[in-house]
Write an enzyme that holds these catalytic residues in place. Structure first.
Site, PDB file in Angstrom:
ATOM      1  N   ASP A  55       1.000  -1.375  -0.101  1.00  0.00           N
ATOM      2  CA  ASP A  55      -0.010  -0.288  -0.457  1.00  0.00           C
ATOM      3  C   ASP A  55       1.052   1.079  -0.571  1.00  0.00           C
ATOM      4  O   ASP A  55       1.831   1.860   1.016  1.00  0.00           O
ATOM      5  CB  ASP A  55      -0.859  -0.123   1.326  1.00  0.00           C
ATOM      6  CG  ASP A  55      -1.983   1.000   1.682  1.00  0.00           C
ATOM      7  OD1 ASP A  55      -1.190   2.503   0.723  1.00  0.00           O
ATOM      8  OD2 ASP A  55      -2.482   0.961   2.280  1.00  0.00           O
ATOM      9  N   ARG A 108      -9.055  13.411  -4.148  1.00  0.00           N
ATOM     10  CA  ARG A 108      -8.843  12.135  -3.169  1.00  0.00           C
ATOM     11  C   ARG A 108      -9.136  11.472  -4.449  1.00  0.00           C
ATOM     12  O   ARG A 108     -10.305  11.013  -4.763  1.00  0.00           O
ATOM     13  CB  ARG A 108     -10.260  12.666  -2.243  1.00  0.00           C
ATOM     14  CG  ARG A 108      -9.577  13.641  -1.927  1.00  0.00           C
ATOM     15  CD  ARG A 108     -11.166  14.329  -0.592  1.00  0.00           C
ATOM     16  NE  ARG A 108      -9.965  12.772   0.577  1.00  0.00           N
ATOM     17  CZ  ARG A 108      -8.509  13.611   1.181  1.00  0.00           C
ATOM     18  NH1 ARG A 108      -8.398  14.901   1.125  1.00  0.00           N
ATOM     19  NH2 ARG A 108      -8.404  12.917   2.277  1.00  0.00           N
TER      20      ARG A 108
HETATM   21  C1  LIG Z   1      -4.172   7.840   3.566  1.00  0.00           C
HETATM   22  C2  LIG Z   1      -3.680   5.766   3.623  1.00  0.00           C
HETATM   23  C3  LIG Z   1      -4.738   5.055   3.519  1.00  0.00           C
HETATM   24  C4  LIG Z   1      -6.266   6.040   3.156  1.00  0.00           C
HETATM   25  O1  LIG Z   1      -6.990   6.515   2.573  1.00  0.00           O
HETATM   26  P1  LIG Z   1      -7.742   6.915   2.510  1.00  0.00           P
HETATM   27  O2  LIG Z   1      -8.184   7.457   1.538  1.00  0.00           O
HETATM   28  O3  LIG Z   1      -7.663   7.973   3.742  1.00  0.00           O
HETATM   29  O4  LIG Z   1      -9.183   6.291   2.621  1.00  0.00           O
HETATM   30  C5  LIG Z   1      -4.431   3.624   3.032  1.00  0.00           C
HETATM   31  N1  LIG Z   1      -3.741   3.036   3.177  1.00  0.00           N
HETATM   32  C6  LIG Z   1      -2.369   4.161   3.722  1.00  0.00           C
HETATM   33  C7  LIG Z   1      -0.761   3.682   4.110  1.00  0.00           C
HETATM   34  C8  LIG Z   1      -2.489   5.670   4.290  1.00  0.00           C
HETATM   35  O5  LIG Z   1      -1.730   5.789   3.824  1.00  0.00           O
END
Ligand SMILES: *Cc1c(COP(=O)(O)O)cnc(C)c1O
Length: 444
Positions: free
Chosen positions: A195, A230
């Site tokens: 991620d 976003r």
């Molecule tokens: C920001 C983040 C997310 C989530 O993203 P959203 O758009 O707020 O749902 C997921 N994983 C990691 C590692 C993040 O930093």
């Protein structure tokens, strides 16, 4: 119809937020300032269109242009991250991660991710979230030095045999050990999902190594260092297709129709395409380099003045200040005091935090937004000075042990700090500097 006329209340609030962002210094590492081009695509008529399904196989008519827009976003994502497949429909990072679970796990399967208090993300199995209720979640940690404890990861993986191993975090200032984690995942035949929500822009800019060679699946947000709207994306690597040739069909179906989303937001997808085009320009490489340069200067300046940082520094865009030496739960004071000084950052837990995520002992800073405005080393030195002065101003405030007394104490603190002369002085200095770095005119 014009917003200013039809809804002056909302118009004024948007203008006020614009001004707040112009007058202040944005240090939240997950935020950025997008370009006017991205805003234009996001605010376009594409928001009117329903386009459930995928390009060439939609449930509604009138998709001639929508298909081309989504295909463009997909092509640019594949190019930017060097992967053979991308799904650009996830509404945001958390839904993207959830689609990964739906695609490859059955309820009850074991999953592993970095512990939230060690910098990990909620959606990687933190207790209480749906990802820990539907799946059996095992968390790994960082060592005392702040780096991921690979020995522990391996031990936990061999013992628990997870179906899915996550790499990725929301508060981790070091390069991720993709190769080492991938070897552990391979050893137990787990899917390895990386991620890159925070570091996507750094990867495209070539200043953080890419997980494309190591991961099966890559998820990301599009609004952090990548500087888009976003949104979220899921990508599959060559290695992912080797492990599972049907992975693309599984991911597509998990996003729609069998997951948690309906029709894609094509205005958002168009804006992602625009942001990806910007990220593929040579200028973006310079931007990525400057983000890291700025973070390193900021970190060095803080360290010079005796401030403790998680892991002792940074490799990326992010710094986590550890305030535990002066008592636990102090991140909230620093966040609030900086807010009054016109500097926005966010309180965060530090590894082995004795306090709670709501009253954590750290503060997280990042340089993507200020770098987008054109700030460089000289401004980093000023920002470090202001943060150090603010830490000094709040040093005599301590969080009451008695939880019931905290609210009143904090309200009192806010009242006092909002009237503090030194804080007002910092705010004036912040405003002066910010005038030199306009936001939302155009971004280089
Ligand atoms: C920001 C983040 C997310 C989530 O993203 P959203 O758009 O707020 O749902 C997921 N994983 C990691 C590692 C993040 O930093």
């Amino acid at each position: 119809m014009n917003l200013k006329k039809t809804d002056p209340k909302i118009y004024k609030l948007i203008e006020a937020e614009k001004k707040r962002r112009q007058k202040g210094i944005e240090l939240i590492p997950s935020e950025n300032h997008v370009s006017l081009a991205v805003l234009q695509a996001l605010g376009s008529v594409l928001t009117d269109k329903y386009s459930e399904g995928y390009s060439g196989r939609r449930y509604y008519g009138g998709q001639e242009f929508i298909d081309q827009i989504e295909n463009t976003a997909i092509d640019r994502a594949k190019k930017a991250f060097n992967v053979p497949y991308a799904n650009v429909q996830p509404y945001s990072g958390s839904p993207a991660n959830f689609a990964v679970y739906i695609a490859i796990c059955e309820p009850g399967d074991i999953i592993m991710g970095q512990n939230l208090l060690d910098g990990g993300h909620l959606s990687h199995g933190w207790k209480g979230t749906i990802s820990s209720k539907l799946y059996k979640s095992v968390s790994y940690h960082v060592k005392k030095d702040g780096y991921i404890d690979l020995e522990e990861v391996r031990k936990l993986a061999l013992k628990n045999k997870p179906k899915l191993l996550w790499c990725g975090a929301t508060a981790y200032p070091r390069e991720f050990p993709f190769k080492e984690l991938a070897e552990i995942a391979d050893e137990v035949d787990a899917y390895f999902a990386v991620d890159i929500a925070h570091i996507a822009g750094l990867i495209v800019a070539g200043v953080h190594k890419s997980p494309a060679k190591y991961a099966h699946i890559i998820t990301t947000t599009t609004h952090k260092t990548l500087r888009g709207p976003r949104g979220g994306m899921i990508m599959i690597t060559k290695k992912g297709f080797k492990k599972d040739p049907d992975l693309d069909k599984k991911i597509d179906k998990a996003v729609f129709p069998f997951g948690i989303q309906g029709g894609p937001h094509e205005n958002q997808i168009a804006a992602i395409a625009v942001a990806l085009k910007e990220a593929l320009r040579p200028e973006f490489k310079k931007y990525g380099k400057q983000i890291i340069k700025n973070a390193k200067v900021l970190a060095e300046e803080l360290i010079k003045k005796g401030i403790k940082l998680v892991s002792g520094g940074t490799d990326n865009h992010m710094i986590v200040i550890d305030l535990t030496s002066s008592g636990s739960g102090r991140g909230v004071f620093l966040q609030d005091a900086l807010d009054f000084a016109g500097i926005t950052a966010n309180k965060n837990t530090v590894p082995n935090d004795l306090s709670s995520p709501f009253f954590p002992s750290g503060l997280r800073l990042g340089t993507p937004a200020i770098t987008s405005r054109g700030m460089k080393q000289a401004e980093m030195k000023l920002i470090a000075k202001w943060i150090i002065q603010t830490i000094e101003i709040i040093k005599n405030y301590q969080l009451p042990q008695d939880i019931k007394k905290r609210k009143e104490y904090l309200n009192n603190f806010k009242k006092e700090i909002s009237q503090n002369k030194k804080i007002k002085q910092i705010r004036n200095e912040v405003w002066e500097i910010c005038k030199k770095f306009p936001v939302y005119t155009d971004i280089v």
